[in-house]
Motif scaffolding. Structure first.
Motif, PDB file in Angstrom:
ATOM      1  N   THR A 199      -6.441   5.750  -4.317  1.00 21.33           N
ATOM      2  CA  THR A 199      -7.177   4.746  -3.554  1.00 21.33           C
ATOM      3  C   THR A 199      -7.630   3.615  -4.479  1.00 21.33           C
ATOM      4  O   THR A 199      -7.512   2.427  -4.145  1.00 21.33           O
ATOM      5  CB  THR A 199      -8.402   5.401  -2.866  1.00 21.33           C
ATOM      6  OG1 THR A 199      -7.911   6.412  -1.976  1.00 21.33           O
ATOM      7  CG2 THR A 199      -9.214   4.387  -2.081  1.00 21.33           C
ATOM      8  N   ASP A 243     -10.695   6.883   4.115  1.00 22.28           N
ATOM      9  CA  ASP A 243     -11.525   7.854   3.407  1.00 22.28           C
ATOM     10  C   ASP A 243     -12.653   8.351   4.310  1.00 22.28           C
ATOM     11  O   ASP A 243     -13.239   7.598   5.066  1.00 22.28           O
ATOM     12  CB  ASP A 243     -12.151   7.240   2.157  1.00 22.28           C
ATOM     13  CG  ASP A 243     -11.177   7.271   0.988  1.00 22.28           C
ATOM     14  OD1 ASP A 243      -9.958   7.249   1.251  1.00 22.28           O
ATOM     15  OD2 ASP A 243     -11.635   7.313  -0.150  1.00 22.28           O
ATOM     16  N   THR A 261      -9.309  10.744   0.823  1.00 24.22           N
ATOM     17  CA  THR A 261      -8.415  10.061   1.760  1.00 24.22           C
ATOM     18  C   THR A 261      -7.788  11.088   2.687  1.00 24.22           C
ATOM     19  O   THR A 261      -7.147  12.026   2.229  1.00 24.22           O
ATOM     20  CB  THR A 261      -7.333   9.303   0.974  1.00 24.22           C
ATOM     21  OG1 THR A 261      -7.992   8.425   0.061  1.00 24.22           O
ATOM     22  CG2 THR A 261      -6.455   8.502   1.916  1.00 24.22           C
ATOM     23  N   ASP A 284      -3.900   5.231   2.407  1.00 20.33           N
ATOM     24  CA  ASP A 284      -4.438   3.928   2.025  1.00 20.33           C
ATOM     25  C   ASP A 284      -3.279   2.971   2.192  1.00 20.33           C
ATOM     26  O   ASP A 284      -2.126   3.349   2.024  1.00 20.33           O
ATOM     27  CB  ASP A 284      -4.827   3.895   0.544  1.00 20.33           C
ATOM     28  CG  ASP A 284      -5.731   5.029   0.145  1.00 20.33           C
ATOM     29  OD1 ASP A 284      -6.855   5.066   0.625  1.00 20.33           O
ATOM     30  OD2 ASP A 284      -5.285   5.859  -0.665  1.00 20.33           O
TER      31      ASP A 284
HETATM   32 MG   LIG Z   1      -7.912   8.392  -1.944  1.00 20.15          MG
END
Ligand SMILES: [Mg+2]
Ligand SMILES: Nc1nc2c(ncn2[C@@H]2O[C@H](COP(=O)(O)OP(=O)(O)OP(=O)(O)O)[C@@H](O)[C@H]2O)c(=O)[nH]1
Length: 183
Positions: free
Chosen positions: A14, A29, A54, A58
């Motif tokens: 991320t 997230d 997450t 992402d």
């Molecule tokens: Mg992540």
């Protein structure tokens, strides 16, 4: 080009996508629950302070002007229980940046297997965490059983230029492979 940013839980996927993306990144997230604490593997890695994880992906975008490509970056979820999402995420991807920590290579093997199963070329980026030992590149290549042509770079996911360099190494690798295939 669709690119996966892959690696175990808390490795900096991320962070890497947020650092380089030229559009506001999309994250999914969620706050980690105590219920997940037993399932997920954070406590083993000094990541007790990590509050979110997450759960799907992402997403970010990066234009590499010199190479003339736009990268669409998709983070893969780090937690094992989200493995079923991998097939959808990998659909149409051309390559992957695999983030590794020298202190937990075993977890990166699993991720590299998932990528190799799908025949995706990749580049390995070693993220240096404060607790991580420095491992010589040749030793690391041996341990990770990397093919000779697979690029291996060191990267700090929090640093824009560093993450950019890692993605440029991956893109150059993919362009070379595409050139080899067409000649
Ligand atoms: Mg992540
Ligand atoms: N020292 C160091 N810390 C990093 C680096 N990349 C990320 N971090 C830190 O590591 C923590 C976890 O980073 P994330 O980007 O959330 O990791 P992730 O891979 O997305 O984690 P999951 O989505 O839960 O799998 C954050 O506190 C980051 O600031 C790095 O290259 N070096």
């Amino acid at each position: 080009m669709k690119i996966l940013v892959a690696g175990p839980l808390g490795i900096g996927k991320t962070t890497a996508i947020s650092t380089v993306s030229e559009i506001p990144t999309l994250h999914t997230d969620e706050v980690m629950t105590t219920a997940a604490a037993g399932t997920d593997e954070l406590t083993h890695h000094g990541l007790q302070d990590k509050k979110t994880t997450t759960v799907a992906t992402d997403f970010g975008r990066l234009t590499l002007v010199q190479a003339g490509v736009i990268l669409y970056l998709f983070g893969t979820p780090g937690q094992r229980r989200f493995r079923p999402l991998w097939d959808d995420l990998a659909e149409g991807a051309l390559g992957a940046l695999v983030l590794v920590d020298t202190e937990r290579l075993q977890e990166s093997f699993e991720v590299m297997d998932l990528i190799e199963e799908r025949g995706l070329p990749y580049t390995v980026a070693v993220n240096t965490f404060p607790h991580s030992r420095t491992v010589e590149p040749d030793t690391l290549r041996d341990k990770l059983d990397l093919a000779e042509h697979t690029p291996l770079v060191v990267c700090d996911a929090r640093d824009k230029n560093s993450t950019l360099d890692a993605l440029i190494a991956l893109t150059a690798h993919l362009i070379t492979l595409a050139g080899d295939a067409s000649s």
